[in-house]
Design a protein around this motif. Structure first.
Motif, PDB file in Angstrom:
ATOM      1  N   TRP A   8      -9.695   2.549  33.960  1.00 18.63           N
ATOM      2  CA  TRP A   8     -10.316   1.657  32.987  1.00 18.63           C
ATOM      3  C   TRP A   8     -11.122   0.554  33.646  1.00 18.63           C
ATOM      4  O   TRP A   8     -12.121   0.098  33.106  1.00 18.63           O
ATOM      5  CB  TRP A   8      -9.249   1.070  32.066  1.00 18.63           C
ATOM      6  N   ASN A 238      -4.619   8.903  29.996  1.00 19.48           N
ATOM      7  CA  ASN A 238      -5.679   7.896  30.070  1.00 19.48           C
ATOM      8  C   ASN A 238      -6.523   7.840  28.801  1.00 19.48           C
ATOM      9  O   ASN A 238      -7.749   7.731  28.850  1.00 19.48           O
ATOM     10  CB  ASN A 238      -6.572   8.143  31.284  1.00 19.48           C
ATOM     11  N   THR A 283      -3.737   0.379  31.127  1.00 19.95           N
ATOM     12  CA  THR A 283      -3.882   1.542  31.984  1.00 19.95           C
ATOM     13  C   THR A 283      -2.531   2.081  32.376  1.00 19.95           C
ATOM     14  O   THR A 283      -1.543   1.361  32.445  1.00 19.95           O
ATOM     15  CB  THR A 283      -4.671   1.185  33.250  1.00 19.95           C
TER      16      THR A 283
END
Length: 286
Positions: A8, A238, A283
């Protein structure tokens, strides 16, 4: 491929022609005052900036993606009685609000369209303060309040022609932002409507952030509690999920981390509140 705990960060360094750089994601939990949605949203955004060292008119959480609930604009509770407001002026209103608070919305809206049905489609729009609103998708799955169901108020017309997706996901500031409207995020995996599930898989696979504008009851996406999983598919890595609910005392409005785990805070009360969290805190491995 970037390791999970840096993905990220790299995404948000991506260059773009837009002036807004996404740093946070969040939701507007819409539990009260459905008769005046614009004012309710503005007051919640103002409350979010109170106590912050920010000049007037600047959001305490600038550069945030905020998801608004399904049928945000209809000016009555989703399953309540009363005349629905399907006017298109909400697009201009939300563009002004986005500009004032320097945020980006993915908004669930039911608005009239030229040559469209009498009861409009339920749609998700991406709206910022500088460009024209972008239609991302229509709602694909019936929920019992669709046009033609005379037992309940008619909230929307089900989209039934090929794909309901137009720009879904949409790449914004290096982030692929997708949308699934309420029941579309809880599509059945088997049965005669396999196309619902296939479409969900397609959107999830292509998205980094999945926005769910919703009016959703309990026990639809898991239990909705902090610390539990809300991953929509068995393969979930993710990807962030943001659910914005307008049904009080039902499933929480929430944000997940990259592993699909619901993070604190999650809201289900009959109140209006904007919650955002930094992307870097969501994350995997953090």
């Amino acid at each position: 491929m970037e390791p999970p705990d840096t993905l990220w960060l790299e995404v948000n360094r991506a260059s773009s022609s837009n002036s807004l750089m996404l740093q946070k994601v969040g939701f507007f939990h819409f539990g009260a005052r459905h008769d005046d949605p614009k004012t309710a949203l503005e007051r919640a955004l103002e409350d979010a900036q109170k106590g912050k060292d920010q000049p007037s008119g600047v959001d305490s959480d600038p550069d945030a993606l905020i998801v608004l609930p399904e049928a945000f604009n209809i000016a009555v509770p989703y399953r309540g009685e009363g005349e629905r407001n399907f006017e298109r002026t909400i697009l201009v209103d939300l563009r002004h609000v986005a500009k004032r608070f320097n945020v980006l919305f993915v908004a669930g809206l039911v608005i009239r369209e030229r040559c469209g049905p009498r009861i409009p489609y339920s749609a998700a729009y991406l709206i910022d303060g500088t460009t024209c609103p972008i239609l991302m998708c229509y709602k694909f799955v019936p929920d019992g309040t669709e046009a033609g169901n005379k037992e309940r108020p008619e909230n929307y017309t089900v989209w039934s022609t090929e794909t309901p997706d137009f720009k879904n996901p949409i790449l914004y500031q290096g982030v692929n932002i997708g949308a699934l409207i309420c029941a579309d995020a809880a599509a059945p995996k088997m049965g005669p409507n396999q196309s619902y599930w296939d479409r969900l898989l397609t959107v999830v696979k292509a998205s980094d952030v999945i926005c769910v504008p919703a009016h959703m009851d309990k026990n639809i996406l898991g239990d909705g509690k902090v610390g539990s999983s809300a991953a929509l598919t068995s393969v979930w890595k993710n990807k962030l999920l943001i659910l914005a609910n307008s049904r009080p005392n039902a499933i929480n409005s929430f944000i997940t981390d990259g592993a699909g785990i619901i993070r604190e805070p999650a809201i289900c009360d009959p109140e209006n509140k904007v919650i955002t969290l930094p992307l870097t805190s969501l994350t995997v491995g953090r």
